[in-house]
Design a protein around this motif. Structure first.
Motif, PDB file in Angstrom:
ATOM      1  N   ARG A   1       0.851  -1.187   0.000  1.00 17.15           N
ATOM      2  CA  ARG A   1       0.000   0.000   0.000  1.00 17.15           C
ATOM      3  C   ARG A   1       0.887   1.237   0.000  1.00 17.15           C
ATOM      4  N   GLU A   2       0.440   2.250  -0.697  1.00 27.75           N
ATOM      5  CA  GLU A   2       1.011   3.572  -0.524  1.00 27.75           C
ATOM      6  C   GLU A   2       0.274   4.222   0.643  1.00 27.75           C
TER       7      GLU A   2
ATOM      8  N   ASN B   1       0.607  -9.471  26.014  1.00 25.65           N
ATOM      9  CA  ASN B   1      -0.419 -10.467  25.664  1.00 25.65           C
ATOM     10  C   ASN B   1      -0.810 -10.410  24.192  1.00 25.65           C
ATOM     11  N   ILE B   2      -0.066  -9.625  23.380  1.00 29.74           N
ATOM     12  CA  ILE B   2      -0.269  -9.595  21.928  1.00 29.74           C
ATOM     13  C   ILE B   2       1.020 -10.054  21.271  1.00 29.74           C
ATOM     14  N   ALA B   3       0.930 -11.050  20.407  1.00 30.14           N
ATOM     15  CA  ALA B   3       2.112 -11.649  19.792  1.00 30.14           C
ATOM     16  C   ALA B   3       2.780 -10.692  18.810  1.00 30.14           C
ATOM     17  N   SER B   4       4.087 -10.838  18.637  1.00 31.33           N
ATOM     18  CA  SER B   4       4.831 -10.039  17.659  1.00 31.33           C
ATOM     19  C   SER B   4       4.353 -10.358  16.249  1.00 31.33           C
ATOM     20  N   ASN B   5       4.383  -9.344  15.370  1.00 27.88           N
ATOM     21  CA  ASN B   5       4.051  -9.511  13.942  1.00 27.88           C
ATOM     22  C   ASN B   5       2.667 -10.142  13.730  1.00 27.88           C
ATOM     23  N   SER B   6       1.685  -9.703  14.532  1.00 23.18           N
ATOM     24  CA  SER B   6       0.347 -10.309  14.429  1.00 23.18           C
ATOM     25  C   SER B   6      -0.746  -9.334  13.999  1.00 23.18           C
ATOM     26  N   ILE B   7      -0.445  -8.033  13.964  1.00 26.83           N
ATOM     27  CA  ILE B   7      -1.459  -7.008  13.674  1.00 26.83           C
ATOM     28  C   ILE B   7      -1.299  -6.510  12.238  1.00 26.83           C
ATOM     29  N   ASP B   8      -2.434  -6.348  11.538  1.00 22.14           N
ATOM     30  CA  ASP B   8      -2.392  -5.948  10.127  1.00 22.14           C
ATOM     31  C   ASP B   8      -2.345  -4.434   9.923  1.00 22.14           C
ATOM     32  N   TYR B   9      -2.863  -3.668  10.892  1.00 25.35           N
ATOM     33  CA  TYR B   9      -2.891  -2.209  10.725  1.00 25.35           C
ATOM     34  C   TYR B   9      -3.157  -1.583  12.083  1.00 25.35           C
ATOM     35  N   ILE B  10      -2.567  -0.413  12.305  1.00 21.41           N
ATOM     36  CA  ILE B  10      -2.789   0.330  13.556  1.00 21.41           C
ATOM     37  C   ILE B  10      -3.310   1.726  13.228  1.00 21.41           C
ATOM     38  N   PHE B  11      -4.421   2.080  13.816  1.00 18.67           N
ATOM     39  CA  PHE B  11      -4.895   3.472  13.813  1.00 18.67           C
ATOM     40  C   PHE B  11      -4.982   3.888  15.270  1.00 18.67           C
ATOM     41  N   THR B  12      -4.389   5.032  15.607  1.00 24.68           N
ATOM     42  CA  THR B  12      -4.436   5.441  17.005  1.00 24.68           C
ATOM     43  C   THR B  12      -4.441   6.957  17.141  1.00 24.68           C
TER      44      THR B  12
ATOM     45  N   LEU C   1       3.059  -5.064  15.105  1.00 25.14           N
ATOM     46  CA  LEU C   1       2.624  -4.834  13.727  1.00 25.14           C
ATOM     47  C   LEU C   1       3.405  -5.738  12.772  1.00 25.14           C
ATOM     48  N   LYS C   2       2.729  -6.266  11.784  1.00 23.91           N
ATOM     49  CA  LYS C   2       3.416  -7.068  10.774  1.00 23.91           C
ATOM     50  C   LYS C   2       4.360  -6.176   9.961  1.00 23.91           C
ATOM     51  N   PRO C   3       5.512  -6.715   9.523  1.00 20.00           N
ATOM     52  CA  PRO C   3       6.407  -5.929   8.668  1.00 20.00           C
ATOM     53  C   PRO C   3       5.709  -5.515   7.371  1.00 20.00           C
ATOM     54  N   ASN C   4       6.161  -4.385   6.839  1.00 17.37           N
ATOM     55  CA  ASN C   4       5.609  -3.852   5.591  1.00 17.37           C
ATOM     56  C   ASN C   4       4.162  -3.397   5.755  1.00 17.37           C
ATOM     57  N   ARG C   5       3.743  -3.127   7.006  1.00 18.22           N
ATOM     58  CA  ARG C   5       2.389  -2.653   7.283  1.00 18.22           C
ATOM     59  C   ARG C   5       2.451  -1.243   7.862  1.00 18.22           C
ATOM     60  N   TRP C   6       1.281  -0.631   8.026  1.00 21.58           N
ATOM     61  CA  TRP C   6       1.190   0.801   8.307  1.00 21.58           C
ATOM     62  C   TRP C   6       0.591   1.107   9.678  1.00 21.58           C
TER      63      TRP C   6
ATOM     64  N   SER D   1       1.359   9.122   8.617  1.00 22.77           N
ATOM     65  CA  SER D   1       1.380   7.765   8.067  1.00 22.77           C
ATOM     66  C   SER D   1       2.815   7.264   8.119  1.00 22.77           C
ATOM     67  N   ALA D   2       3.043   6.144   8.789  1.00 20.57           N
ATOM     68  CA  ALA D   2       4.383   5.574   8.918  1.00 20.57           C
ATOM     69  C   ALA D   2       4.297   4.067   8.694  1.00 20.57           C
ATOM     70  N   TYR D   3       5.421   3.475   8.301  1.00 21.42           N
ATOM     71  CA  TYR D   3       5.408   2.028   8.018  1.00 21.42           C
ATOM     72  C   TYR D   3       6.538   1.327   8.751  1.00 21.42           C
ATOM     73  N   LYS D   4       6.356   0.033   8.921  1.00 21.95           N
ATOM     74  CA  LYS D   4       7.372  -0.834   9.517  1.00 21.95           C
ATOM     75  C   LYS D   4       8.122  -1.517   8.384  1.00 21.95           C
ATOM     76  N   PRO D   5       9.448  -1.344   8.282  1.00 16.53           N
ATOM     77  CA  PRO D   5      10.186  -1.943   7.167  1.00 16.53           C
ATOM     78  C   PRO D   5      10.132  -3.471   7.191  1.00 16.53           C
ATOM     79  N   LYS D   6      10.360  -4.059   6.045  1.00 16.26           N
ATOM     80  CA  LYS D   6      10.436  -5.517   5.961  1.00 16.26           C
ATOM     81  C   LYS D   6      11.651  -6.027   6.744  1.00 16.26           C
ATOM     82  N   ASP D   7      11.551  -7.247   7.237  1.00 15.33           N
ATOM     83  CA  ASP D   7      12.684  -7.847   7.948  1.00 15.33           C
ATOM     84  C   ASP D   7      13.895  -7.987   7.033  1.00 15.33           C
ATOM     85  N   SER D   8      13.660  -8.336   5.772  1.00 17.98           N
ATOM     86  CA  SER D   8      14.772  -8.522   4.832  1.00 17.98           C
ATOM     87  C   SER D   8      15.518  -7.205   4.612  1.00 17.98           C
TER      88      SER D   8
END
Length: 845
Positions: free
Chosen positions: A62-63, A451-462, A521-526, A582-589
Motif C-alpha cells: 500500500r502507498e 499479551n499480543i504476539a509479535s508480527n500479528s497485527i495488520d494495521y494500527i490506527f491510534t 505490527l506485521k512488517p511492511n504494514r502501516w 502515516s508511517a510504516y514498519k520496514p520488511k525484515d529482509s
C-alpha cells in the motif's frame, strides 16, 4: 464465559493494571470480549481471527493514504457519549478500507471510546449512502468487516468502548431502560415536582382547588460571596446577574455597603457538613437555589423558588440515602485543584446536590450488568453534577469541557429527564451499528502489550494523548468512582506537573508505546497516528518517538473534524485541523540487508529505494497534481540520516554526495524522485490531466523555510528587485532566537546569478560547489559559537544543524550535548533534527 481470579492473576503484572478489587473487575467485565483489566483472552482472539505473517508469501503493498480527510461530528454514534476526545468513526473507516482487507486485525492502543472498533465493523455493514460517498472519494474499496483489538489505560474509556462495540437489540435495550426509569421515578419522581405559579393569562383556568404540579427541568443554584468591606453575605445571582440582558456582570456592588466588587475580590461563604470519617466535619461552598425552570401542561416556565420548593429541598437534604454512592477522595491533580480551591469539594459525592445524588444512587442500584449502565455513565460525571453551568437561556446548560470547573451559577438538571433523553440518543446510535461481535477490549497500558504476539497485527490506527492538553485520568475520575475501577496513572502518557511528568517523560512513555506497536505490527504494514497539538515541541516528541521505535514516516496530512472545540474556535493560534502521520514498519529482509551493509554507501541507497516504494506516486488535490514533499531531495536526505542515526549506523554520505547520487540512480520529475516503475504512472497522470503540480504553502519563519521558499520562486530566474518585495511579504514572524540572514546572503550562499543579474537554481554540475561553500560558511559560524561562553541568545539554526552533523560524524557526543545545553530549551524541543542529535548523544554519554 467464566472470568475468575485465576484469569486475573495471569495479567496482574502487566503495566496499567487498574486500581480496583478483583470482585469489582469481574463484576464489570464481560469476557472474553471485554475485561476491566488486561485481557487474558486476546491470544485466543488473534489465533482465531489472525493470519500468521510470512515474508516469503506476503504480497501486501500500500502507498500511504495521501488525502486530507474531513468528517463531521454530527452523527448519533459520535454524539451519544461526550468523552473527552473522539475521532469520527467515518474518518477512521477511510484509513481502514485503504490499508486492510476484510477479516484483517486492526489495533488501537489509545482506543478511548472505541471509534476504531466501530469503524472496523462498519466497513462490513455501512449503509448505501455511506458506501456511495466513500466510493466517490476512493477507488478499489473492498467492503467487509475487520476485527479490532482495542486497548486503553482508562477503565472508563474501555467501558464505553465495550458498549459501542457489542451487539445490541435496540428494542430490548429501550424497554429495559425505560422500565428501570419508571421504577425509580415511582420512588423519587416527587423530588422534581414544583407548584405551578399562575400567570396573568391563566387567571380564569380552574384547577379544581388543587395546586397545579409541574415537573422541574433544572434548578439554578448560586454561590454566596462575602463582601470584603462589610462582611455581608451576597447572593451572586442577586448582585452580579443582569436579568434583563441575561449576562453576568464582571463588576458589581455590595447591596449593603455599596463597595464596587468583582468575584475575585470576595471569598465564598461556606456551610458545614458531616464528614466521611467518624466525628469529622467538612466545609463546602454555600449555594442557594435562585431559579427553577419547569414544564407544566406541555409548556415551559421559570419561577423563583417559593416556600414549598425550599421546604422540599430541605426535606431531601435531611433524608438518609440508603443506596451506595462513591465517596472517594479526589486525587492531587492539575484539574482536581480547582474544585478543591474554589468550592471546597474534596470528595466525589460533593459534586452533586443531595437530590441528584439520591436519584443517581437509586438508579445505579438497579442497572448493574444491564445495557442501561452505559446511559447512566454518560450523564453521571458531568451532566447531572455541579459542573453544569447555567447558560442564561442562550444555549443549553452544560459543563466546560476538558476541566473540572465548578461555576458560580450551577444548573442542577433533572436526572430522569437527562437519562430518558440519553436512552433515545443511544437507541439511535445502536440502531446504526452492527449485530455481530468483531472486537475485543483490554484495559491496560500500551507500554506493555505482552499479551499480543509479535508480527500479528495488520494495521494500527491510534489517537494518542496530546501532551498536556487533557489530563484523562483526572477528568475520568468521577466516572471511574461510580464504576469502582480507577486508572493506574504510573504509565499514563501525558504532561502533568502534579504527576512529575514533563515533555521528556511524555516522550519516553510514547516511545515505549510506539516500540510495542512496532513489535506487534506485521512488517511492511502501516500505522496511522492522528494528533492534535498546537505546540511544536509535543509534535516533534511524537515524531521522534515514532522514529526511535523503528517506524519510518512517509506522509503527513490533515483531518478536519469540522466542528472545533471551544479553544479551536476562539483562539487564532490554535490548530484548526488535526494532523495525521502515516508511517510504516520496514520488511525484515530490508533491516537485515541494511545492517549487513553498514559502513558502505549501499545503506543510503537501499533506504531510499525502500522509502520511495512506500510513498504515494500521484496525489490529486483540487484538480491539480500535488507535489509530494517526501520525494524531494532534502527530505529524502533527512529521512536517510535519521534512520542511520536511530539505528546506530554511521551516515555514509554527506549531503553533496547524496544529492549527486539521487540524480544518477533515480528519475526526477518536478523536483521529485521516483523509481523506474513509478515514473510512468506520474508521467501518464501529467499527460492525461494536462496540469502543472501545485506548490507547497510555506511559512517563512527561519533560514531553512526561507531557502525552501526561494527554491520555489526561482524555478523561474528572477532579479533581486523582483524577489525582494515578495520575500518581505512572506516574512511574518521570525523565530525568537533565529539570526535570520539578509536576503542577499541567502541568495549568495545558495544560488547562482547570471550575467543579467537574475538569480537561479544551480544545475547539478555546480550545485555541489555551492552547497560545499555554504556548508563551509555555516561551519565557520558554528565554530564561532563554540569559542564563546554562556547561553546562546541569537544564532543561525542552520549553522547549529551543520555543526551537530559534523560532531556526530566525529563521535563527539559530549560537545553536542554541551552545545545543546547552551541553547534555549524550546529550540531543541521544537526542531526535530536537533532533538534527534541531542537525545541520542545524551544516551551515548
Amino acid at each position: 464465559m467464566k472470568f475468575t481470579k485465576e484469569d486475573i492473576d495471569k495479567v496482574r503484572q502487566i503495566e496499567g493494571f487498574p486500581i480496583a478489587k478483583d470482585e469489582d473487575i469481574i463484576a464489570l467485565s464481560n469476557p472474553p470480549y471485554y475485561t476491566a483489566c488486561p485481557n487474558p483472552f486476546i491470544e485466543d482472539f488473534i489465533r482465531e481471527n489472525g493470519k500468521p505473517y510470512d515474508e516469503a508469501t506476503d504480497d501486501y503493498h500500500r502507498e500511504p493514504f495521501a488525502a486530507d480527510v474531513s468528517e463531521g461530528k454530527n452523527d448519533p454514534i459520535y454524539m451519544a457519549h461526550s468523552y473527552h476526545t473522539k475521532v469520527p468513526y467515518k474518518a477512521i473507516m477511510r484509513y481502514i478500507l485503504h490499508y486492510t482487507k476484510p477479516g484483517d486485525i486492526v489495533f488501537d492502543g489509545f482506543s478511548g471510546t472505541g471509534m476504531t472498533g466501530v469503524a472496523a465493523q462498519m466497513c462490513g455493514c455501512a449503509d448505501l449512502e455511506m458506501r456511495y460517498d466513500f466510493e466517490q472519494k476512493q477507488k478499489k474499496i473492498v467492503w467487509g468487516s475487520r476485527n479490532a483489538i482495542l486497548n486503553d489505560l482508562s477503565p472508563a474509556a474501555q467501558f464505553i468502548s465495550f458498549n459501542y462495540n457489542t451487539p445490541t437489540k435496540v428494542f430490548e435495550f429501550e424497554q429495559e431502560a425505560l422500565r428501570i426509569m419508571d421504577q425509580c421515578e415511582k420512588e423519587c419522581g416527587w423530588m422534581y415536582q414544583t407548584y405551578h405559579t399562575r400567570s396573568i393569562n391563566e387567571v380564569n383556568i380552574s384547577y379544581d382547588n388543587k395546586k397545579p404540579i409541574g415537573r422541574i427541568n433544572y434548578t439554578v443554584w448560586s454561590d454566596i460571596l462575602i463582601c470584603p468591606q462589610c462582611g455581608t453575605e451576597l447572593v451572586f445571582w442577586d448582585v452580579a446577574f443582569d436579568k434583563d440582558k441575561e449576562k453576568v456582570n464582571e463588576v458589581f456592588h455590595c447591596s449593603h455597603c455599596g463597595m464596587e466588587l468583582s468575584k475575585k475580590d470576595c471569598e465564598r461563604a461556606q456551610t458545614m457538613e458531616i464528614g466521611m470519617l467518624k466525628d469529622t466535619t467538612e466545609f463546602i461552598a454555600k449555594q442557594v437555589p435562585v431559579l427553577i425552570n419547569y414544564i407544566y401542561n406541555g409548556k415551559q416556565y421559570t419561577k423563583l423558588p417559593d416556600d414549598e420548593d425550599l421546604a422540599l429541598i430541605e426535606k431531601i437534604d435531611h433524608m438518609r440515602n440508603p443506596y451506595w454512592y462513591p465517596n472517594d477522595a479526589l486525587p492531587d491533580g492539575y484539574n482536581t485543584e480547582q474544585p478543591k480551591r474554589s468550592h471546597g469539594i474534596y470528595y466525589v459525592h460533593q459534586f452533586y446536590t443531595k437530590r441528584n445524588l439520591y436519584v443517581l444512587a437509586c438508579i445505579n442500584n438497579l442497572i448493574q450488568k444491564t445495557k442501561t449502565q452505559i446511559v447512566f455513565q454518560s450523564i453521571n460525571a458531568t451532566l447531572s453534577s455541579k459542573l453544569v453551568r447555567y447558560n442564561m437561556g442562550h444555549r443549553g446548560n452544560g459543563p466546560l469541557n476538558g476541566t473540572l470547573y465548578v461555576p458560580s451559577l450551577v444548573a442542577e438538571t433533572n436526572v430522569f429527564k437527562l437519562i430518558r433523553s440519553k436512552i433515545s440518543d443511544f437507541s439511535k446510535a445502536f440502531s446504526k451499528t452492527f449485530a455481530f461481535q468483531g472486537g475485543i477490549c483490554s484495559t491496560a497500558s500500551s507500554t506493555d502489550l505482552r499479551n499480543i504476539a509479535s508480527n500479528s497485527i495488520d494495521y494500527i490506527f491510534t489517537d494518542p494523548p496530546f501532551g498536556e492538553n487533557l489530563n484523562y485520568s483526572e477528568l475520568s475520575f468521577i466516572w471511574e468512582a461510580w464504576l469502582k475501577i480507577k486508572t493506574n496513572i504510573k504509565s499514563e502518557a501525558i504532561i502533568n506537573r502534579v504527576q512529575g511528568k514533563g515533555l521528556v517523560e511524555y516522550q519516553q512513555l510514547m516511545t515505549q508505546c510506539f516500540a510495542e506497536f512496532f513489535r506487534i505490527l506485521k512488517p511492511n504494514r502501516w500505522i496511522t497516528v492522528e494528533f492534535h497539538n498546537s505546540k511544536n515541541s509535543v509534535w516533534n516528541a511524537i515524531q521522534e518517538s515514532l522514529l526511535r521505535a523503528g517506524f519510518i514516516i512517509a506522509d503527513v496530512r490533515t483531518l478536519d473534524k469540522k466542528q472545533g472545540s471551544f479553544k479551536q474556535v476562539t483562539t487564532s493560534s490554535a490548530v484548526k485541523q488535526d494532523l495525521v502521520i502515516s508511517a510504516y514498519k520496514p520488511k525484515d529482509s530490508f533491516k537485515r540487508d541494511f545492517v549487513s551493509h553498514a559502513g558502505s554507501n549501499e545503506t543510503a541507497w537501499s533506504f531510499v529505494r525502500q522509502h520511495l516504494e512506500n510513498l504515494p506516486v500521484v496525489v490529486l488535490k483540487e484538480g491539480k497534481i500535488e507535489l509530494i514533499a517526501e520525494r524531494q531531495a532534502y527530505l529524502l536526505f533527512d529521512r536517510m540520516v535519521a534512520y542511520h542515526i536511530i539505528n546506530s549506523i554511521a551516515v555514509p554520505l554527506d549531503a553533496i554526495d547524496f544529492y549527486n547520487g539521487l540524480d544518477e540512480k533515480f528519475l526526477k520529475r518536478d523536483g521529485m524522485y521516483f523509481l523506474t516503475d513509478q515514473v510512468n504512472e506520474y508521467d501518464t497522470a501529467r499527460i492525461i490531466n494536462d496540469i502543472e503540480p501545485i506548490q507547497f504553502d510555506l511559512f517563512v519563519t527561519n533560514e531553512k523555510s526561507a531557502i525552501a521558499w526561494l527554491y520555489q520562486q526561482l524555478e523561474k530566474p528572477q532579479t533581486y528587485a523582483e524577489i525582494q518585495p515578495k520575500f518581505m511579504q512572506e516574512i511574518k514572524t521570525i523565530d525568537k532566537f533565529e539570526a535570520m540572514p539578509e536576503l542577499s546572503v541567502l541568495l549568495e550562499d545558495n544560488f547562482l546569478q547570471d550575467d543579467k543579474g537574475k538569480w537561479y537554481i544551480p544545475d547539478i554540475t555546480k550545485a555541489a560547489d555551492v552547497a560545499k561553500l555554504r556548508e563551509k560558511k555555516l561551519l565557520k559560524e558554528f565554530e564561532g559559537y563554540l569559542v564563546t561562553k554562556g547561553k546562546l541568545k541569537l544564532f543561525r539554526t542552520e549553522a547549529i544543524r551543520v555543526g551537530f552533523a559534523k560532531l556526530w560524524v566525529e563521535k563527539n557526543y559530549k560537545l553536542i550535548v554541551d552545545t545543546a545545553d547552551r541553547l534555549p530549551e524550546t529550540v531543541i524541543q521544537e526542531d526535530d533534527k536537533l532533538l534527534m542529535y541531542y537525545d541520542i548523544s545524551l544516551g551515548r554519554i
